[in-house]
Design an enzyme around this catalytic site. Sequence first.
Site, PDB file in Angstrom:
ATOM      1  N   TYR A  14       0.668  -0.293  15.083  1.00  0.00           N
ATOM      2  CA  TYR A  14      -0.221  -0.373  13.944  1.00  0.00           C
ATOM      3  C   TYR A  14       0.274   0.499  12.789  1.00  0.00           C
ATOM      4  O   TYR A  14       0.358   1.704  12.896  1.00  0.00           O
ATOM      5  CB  TYR A  14      -1.633   0.066  14.337  1.00  0.00           C
ATOM      6  CG  TYR A  14      -2.574   0.010  13.179  1.00  0.00           C
ATOM      7  CD1 TYR A  14      -2.928  -1.227  12.641  1.00  0.00           C
ATOM      8  CD2 TYR A  14      -3.052   1.156  12.589  1.00  0.00           C
ATOM      9  CE1 TYR A  14      -3.759  -1.295  11.554  1.00  0.00           C
ATOM     10  CE2 TYR A  14      -3.888   1.088  11.499  1.00  0.00           C
ATOM     11  CZ  TYR A  14      -4.239  -0.136  10.983  1.00  0.00           C
ATOM     12  OH  TYR A  14      -5.045  -0.199   9.893  1.00  0.00           O
ATOM     13  N   ASP A  64       0.888  -1.161   0.000  1.00  0.00           N
ATOM     14  CA  ASP A  64       0.000   0.000   0.000  1.00  0.00           C
ATOM     15  C   ASP A  64       0.928   1.212   0.000  1.00  0.00           C
ATOM     16  O   ASP A  64       1.619   1.462   0.980  1.00  0.00           O
ATOM     17  CB  ASP A  64      -0.872  -0.039   1.263  1.00  0.00           C
ATOM     18  CG  ASP A  64      -1.738   1.208   1.419  1.00  0.00           C
ATOM     19  OD1 ASP A  64      -1.552   2.177   0.649  1.00  0.00           O
ATOM     20  OD2 ASP A  64      -2.590   1.213   2.321  1.00  0.00           O
ATOM     21  N   LYS A 108      -2.154  -2.182   7.104  1.00  0.00           N
ATOM     22  CA  LYS A 108      -2.535  -3.571   7.332  1.00  0.00           C
ATOM     23  C   LYS A 108      -1.636  -4.448   6.496  1.00  0.00           C
ATOM     24  O   LYS A 108      -0.946  -3.978   5.594  1.00  0.00           O
ATOM     25  CB  LYS A 108      -3.997  -3.773   6.901  1.00  0.00           C
ATOM     26  CG  LYS A 108      -4.970  -3.932   8.038  1.00  0.00           C
ATOM     27  CD  LYS A 108      -4.409  -4.539   9.215  1.00  0.00           C
ATOM     28  CE  LYS A 108      -4.775  -5.801   9.817  1.00  0.00           C
ATOM     29  NZ  LYS A 108      -4.163  -6.064  11.075  1.00  0.00           N
TER      30      LYS A 108
HETATM   31  C1  F6R Z   1      -7.625  -0.448   7.719  1.00  0.00           C
HETATM   32  C2  F6R Z   1      -7.256   0.914   7.409  1.00  0.00           C
HETATM   33  C3  F6R Z   1      -8.207   2.014   7.752  1.00  0.00           C
HETATM   34  C4  F6R Z   1      -7.583   3.022   8.723  1.00  0.00           C
HETATM   35  C5  F6R Z   1      -8.590   4.107   9.104  1.00  0.00           C
HETATM   36  C6  F6R Z   1      -8.002   5.166  10.023  1.00  0.00           C
HETATM   37  O1  F6R Z   1      -6.660  -1.324   7.267  1.00  0.00           O
HETATM   38  O2  F6R Z   1      -6.189   1.168   6.905  1.00  0.00           O
HETATM   39  O3  F6R Z   1      -9.394   1.489   8.261  1.00  0.00           O
HETATM   40  O4  F6R Z   1      -7.120   2.380   9.853  1.00  0.00           O
HETATM   41  O5  F6R Z   1      -9.080   4.745   7.966  1.00  0.00           O
HETATM   42  O6  F6R Z   1      -6.890   5.718   9.427  1.00  0.00           O
HETATM   43  P1  F6R Z   1      -6.094   6.947  10.063  1.00  0.00           P
HETATM   44  O7  F6R Z   1      -5.755   6.561  11.458  1.00  0.00           O
HETATM   45  O8  F6R Z   1      -4.868   7.081   9.207  1.00  0.00           O
HETATM   46  O9  F6R Z   1      -6.996   8.134   9.977  1.00  0.00           O
HETATM   47 MG    MG Z   2      -4.016   2.014   3.313  1.00  0.00          MG
HETATM   48 MG    MG Z   3      -4.775  -2.278   2.084  1.00  0.00          MG
END
Ligand code: F6R
Ligand code: MG
Ligand code: MG
Length: 362
Positions: free
Chosen positions: A226, A10, A229
């Site tokens: 984190y 990604d 993913k």
């Molecule tokens: C799941 C994913 C999204 C983010 C969510 C919050 O794999 O990547 O669900 O976790 O959009 O993202 P932030 O914390 O960057 O605003």
């Molecule tokens: Mg992403």
């Molecule tokens: Mg992804």
Amino acid sequence: MVTISVIKADTGGFVGHTSVHPDALRRAEEILAPQKGPLLIDYRVAHVGDDIALVMTHARGVENEDIHRLAWDVFQGTTAVAKGLKLYGAGQDLLGDSFSGTVRGLGPGYAEMAFEERPSEPVIVFLADKTSPGAWNLPIYRMFADPFTTPGLVIDPKMHSGFVFEVLDLIGNRVARFSCPEEAYDLLLFIGAPSRYVIRRVLAKSGEEPACATSTQRLSLMAGRYVGKDDPVMIVRCQSGLPAVGEALEPFARPMLVAGWMRGSHYGPLMPVSVEDATPSRFDGPPRVVALGFQIAGGRLVGPRDLFADPAFDAARRAALELADTMRSLGPFEPHRLPLDEMEYTTMPEVLKRVEKRFASV
Ligand code: F6R
Ligand code: MG
Ligand code: MG
């Protein structure tokens, strides 16, 4: 010997985490095209959700430095595009600054296998978004060990003796092999816990002939927190003593619950979709899987065919969406939210720390 390498990352989402931008895909093509001939036999730039997956064939074997460097260069290129467009999370899966040897530990995920091409070589490349490598455990078991999914295990003399499963312990950094059907219950003991134990490969019982390979990197474990993913990929060879294409797809006809979805912190259904529908937007999901079918001919990639673009999977999609509603109705409660030990790799411990002093001993 031909090698198929699927390397994914990604490098920036459009919009948010829902998809990839066409300019990034174009950039990937531009970097790979001149390598067709010198380094690669063939390639395709694929995508699922916010992940770009490079499907490459070559003669260099697995974990080859030049192949991995090429993928690394592509992801640097697509990151530059993402930064220019201020795409979301530009370069989020590129953890290291410098490449050395392979992309192992640097963020991108990969699955590879090398084999002697058969007279006809049907292969499926599965790509998933908003979930993690353990998501493949159940479908792999069904493909290669469950005769209710794969009648070939009963009917085909070439499959009747079963398969060998190689399981990686993501926390203990160990690997073990289980031979099925004899050791199916031992195997299930481990792979039933997919956050820790992940099927890395399946081999034909006759020896080291690969039948299935998965990406087993977990970004959260690698980075200790984190970071995006670890959306996994998987390669499955089919037919003539291996699961038929339809047997390899059949496990996805019933939805299963996988870890991922919103903030990588929720269980949700893994929904099989066409490439066109591989754009998770509801609650950043639900998690999705696409299946790209290829015939490999002298290393050339003939395809892909978009294998879940079949109305026969509509019922699975409907069931997945119903399950999505059921899980969503739990809101911030387990078992929609992941159990506490899995939440360690998210941003939740920071919040916990802030309010922990409220607790007095009893
Ligand atoms: C799941 C994913 C999204 C983010 C969510 C919050 O794999 O990547 O669900 O976790 O959009 O993202 P932030 O914390 O960057 O605003
Ligand atoms: Mg992403
Ligand atoms: Mg992804």
